[in-house]
Design a protein around this motif. Structure first.
Motif, PDB file in Angstrom:
ATOM      1  N   LEU A  79     -53.412 -30.389   9.108  1.00 51.90           N
ATOM      2  CA  LEU A  79     -52.963 -30.084   7.714  1.00 51.90           C
ATOM      3  C   LEU A  79     -51.590 -30.344   7.722  1.00 51.90           C
ATOM      4  N   SER A  80     -50.945 -30.393   8.900  1.00 52.25           N
ATOM      5  CA  SER A  80     -49.488 -31.078   8.641  1.00 52.25           C
ATOM      6  C   SER A  80     -49.154 -31.913  10.167  1.00 52.25           C
ATOM      7  N   ALA A  81     -48.469 -33.072   9.780  1.00 51.58           N
ATOM      8  CA  ALA A  81     -48.060 -33.939  11.102  1.00 51.58           C
ATOM      9  C   ALA A  81     -47.239 -33.154  12.072  1.00 51.58           C
ATOM     10  N   ARG A  82     -46.454 -32.418  11.375  1.00 52.96           N
ATOM     11  CA  ARG A  82     -45.315 -31.658  12.359  1.00 52.96           C
ATOM     12  C   ARG A  82     -45.292 -30.180  11.909  1.00 52.96           C
ATOM     13  N   TYR A  83     -44.372 -29.480  12.052  1.00 54.71           N
ATOM     14  CA  TYR A  83     -44.546 -28.063  11.796  1.00 54.71           C
ATOM     15  C   TYR A  83     -45.010 -27.700  10.314  1.00 54.71           C
ATOM     16  N   PRO A  84     -45.828 -26.904  10.044  1.00 57.94           N
ATOM     17  CA  PRO A  84     -46.208 -26.707   8.883  1.00 57.94           C
ATOM     18  C   PRO A  84     -45.337 -25.781   8.024  1.00 57.94           C
ATOM     19  N   SER A  85     -45.573 -25.806   6.705  1.00 57.50           N
ATOM     20  CA  SER A  85     -44.984 -24.868   5.900  1.00 57.50           C
ATOM     21  C   SER A  85     -45.723 -23.675   5.691  1.00 57.50           C
ATOM     22  N   TRP A 101     -42.881 -20.375  19.740  1.00 56.87           N
ATOM     23  CA  TRP A 101     -41.743 -20.500  19.445  1.00 56.87           C
ATOM     24  C   TRP A 101     -41.240 -21.916  19.924  1.00 56.87           C
ATOM     25  N   ASN A 102     -40.699 -22.671  18.963  1.00 60.54           N
ATOM     26  CA  ASN A 102     -40.527 -24.109  19.582  1.00 60.54           C
ATOM     27  C   ASN A 102     -41.975 -24.814  19.445  1.00 60.54           C
ATOM     28  N   TYR A 103     -43.073 -24.275  19.206  1.00 62.87           N
ATOM     29  CA  TYR A 103     -44.364 -24.853  19.263  1.00 62.87           C
ATOM     30  C   TYR A 103     -45.177 -24.645  17.711  1.00 62.87           C
ATOM     31  N   GLY A 104     -44.343 -24.768  16.637  1.00 68.50           N
ATOM     32  CA  GLY A 104     -44.598 -24.778  15.164  1.00 68.50           C
ATOM     33  C   GLY A 104     -43.849 -23.516  14.528  1.00 68.50           C
ATOM     34  N   MET A 105     -43.155 -22.661  15.446  1.00 71.01           N
ATOM     35  CA  MET A 105     -42.250 -21.675  14.594  1.00 71.01           C
ATOM     36  C   MET A 105     -40.920 -21.799  15.091  1.00 71.01           C
ATOM     37  N   ARG A 106     -39.781 -21.579  14.484  1.00 76.69           N
ATOM     38  CA  ARG A 106     -38.502 -21.665  14.901  1.00 76.69           C
ATOM     39  C   ARG A 106     -37.931 -20.085  14.637  1.00 76.69           C
ATOM     40  N   VAL A 107     -37.116 -19.689  15.565  1.00 71.39           N
ATOM     41  CA  VAL A 107     -36.458 -18.291  15.179  1.00 71.39           C
ATOM     42  C   VAL A 107     -35.728 -18.289  13.954  1.00 71.39           C
ATOM     43  N   GLY A 108     -35.902 -17.417  13.146  1.00 74.96           N
ATOM     44  CA  GLY A 108     -35.220 -17.425  11.835  1.00 74.96           C
ATOM     45  C   GLY A 108     -35.792 -18.271  10.862  1.00 74.96           C
ATOM     46  N   GLY A 109     -36.942 -18.798  11.011  1.00 77.42           N
ATOM     47  CA  GLY A 109     -37.592 -19.856  10.067  1.00 77.42           C
ATOM     48  C   GLY A 109     -38.605 -19.337   9.149  1.00 77.42           C
ATOM     49  N   GLU A 110     -38.937 -20.187   8.275  1.00 77.80           N
ATOM     50  CA  GLU A 110     -39.981 -19.630   7.210  1.00 77.80           C
ATOM     51  C   GLU A 110     -41.357 -19.261   7.639  1.00 77.80           C
TER      52      GLU A 110
END
Length: 304
Positions: A79-85, A101-110
């Motif tokens: 569905l996404s080559a890197r981190y998905p929206s 965390w740092n496997y698809g999600m970032r602290v403070g991310g969307e």
């Protein structure tokens, strides 16, 4: 009999599992799951959950898909080559995302458990990654077992986790019994980077894998998971073995050549004795291939 077997997973719900600092309750097994990264996706496949998935994210953008894994996900879209929206996951009508965390999600991310929960997408977080949002004990192989158990509980297939973990524990016991006594070998994990190396600290799974194989990660006093360090302490601590993590545009051989030809590393024991061990990314991050990789490390460490 078939009807009873099919109904059994639903009868186990609701189930509540611990996901980092959250308790998450699942009223029914997810039916439209998505996983992020190659190692997390392989956990889903090892539990036989491909038929509950609508896709995966975060693999091809880092050149992590090997032949073995390619066959496993052949029927699933990336569905996404890197981190998905957030929109990608909502657009797939996902009801579950296995990430970290740092496997698809970032602290403070969307894209977080909170932002996805508003759209009915529940998240289970990779145990290794919890250090990015909370204090925790140092890493252990049981962290990976914990994820397998929790995923199996979420999807109503606990017996599959029990069988996998029993086999892995038997293999670990056999490896431990084969390791000679003596001081553990000094080991450095080289993931990437030339100016400053990206490596595994106290909370990254290679630390536990190296210990299980009879070594010690020379960066096990770094209070982080995967992180950057300076080269100076690496040289000062003089590793006897360097573990190369293979993925991305820079090949394992190029990383080895960099260390072999750099004058700064000329007196390093691992370089003098040409002791490099290559692990694929999917082996060096939490997942089903960890146990096989520990055997690879033990054989390399102890000259077998």
């Amino acid at each position: 009999m078939t009807a009873l077997v099919l109904a059994a997973p639903a009868l186990a719900h609701p189930v509540t599992v611990q996901s980092c600092d959250r308790e998450v309750t699942f009223d029914a097994p997810p039916a439209r799951a998505v996983s992020n990264d190659v190692n997390l996706t392989e956990m889903m496949l090892a539990l036989g959950l491909a038929d509950r998935m609508v896709g995966y994210t975060g693999i091809s953008g880092w050149n992590k898909l090997d032949a073995e894994m390619r066959a496993g996900v052949a029927e699933l879209p990336e569905l996404s080559a890197r981190y998905p929206s957030r929109e990608v996951l909502i657009g797939a009508d996902a009801d579950f995302w296995f990430a970290g965390w740092n496997y698809g999600m970032r602290v403070g991310g969307e894209v977080t458990p909170d932002t996805l929960g508003r759209f009915g997408i529940q998240v289970y977080e990779l145990t290794e990654s919890c250090i990015h949002i909370m204090a925790r004990e140092r890493v252990a192989m049981d962290d990976m077992f914990n994820d397998i158990r929790n995923l199996a509980a979420i999807f109503g297939v606990p017996e599959r986790a029990d069988a996998l973990i029993a086999d892995w524990q038997e293999d670990l016991n056999a490896i431990k019994a084969s390791i000679p006594t003596g001081e553990p070998l000094r080991v450095f994990v080289y993931d990437s980077g030339e100016d400053t190396p990206f490596t595994a600290g106290r909370y990254a799974i290679p630390t536990a894998m190296i210990e299980a194989a009879g070594g010690r990660n020379i960066m096990d006093d770094v209070d982080s998971s995967w992180t950057r360090v300076a080269w100076e302490p690496v040289v000062d601590r003089n590793p006897e073995v360097v573990v190369i993590v293979n993925y991305g545009e820079v090949t394992a051989q190029q990383k080895i050549d960099f260390m072999r030809t750099n004058p700064a590393f000329a007196q390093m024991d691992a370089v003098i004795h040409d002791r490099f061990v290559v692990l694929e990314y999917v082996e060096a991050t939490p997942g089903p291939r960890n146990i096989r990789a520990i055997r690879t490390l033990a054989d390399a460490f102890h000259g077998r």
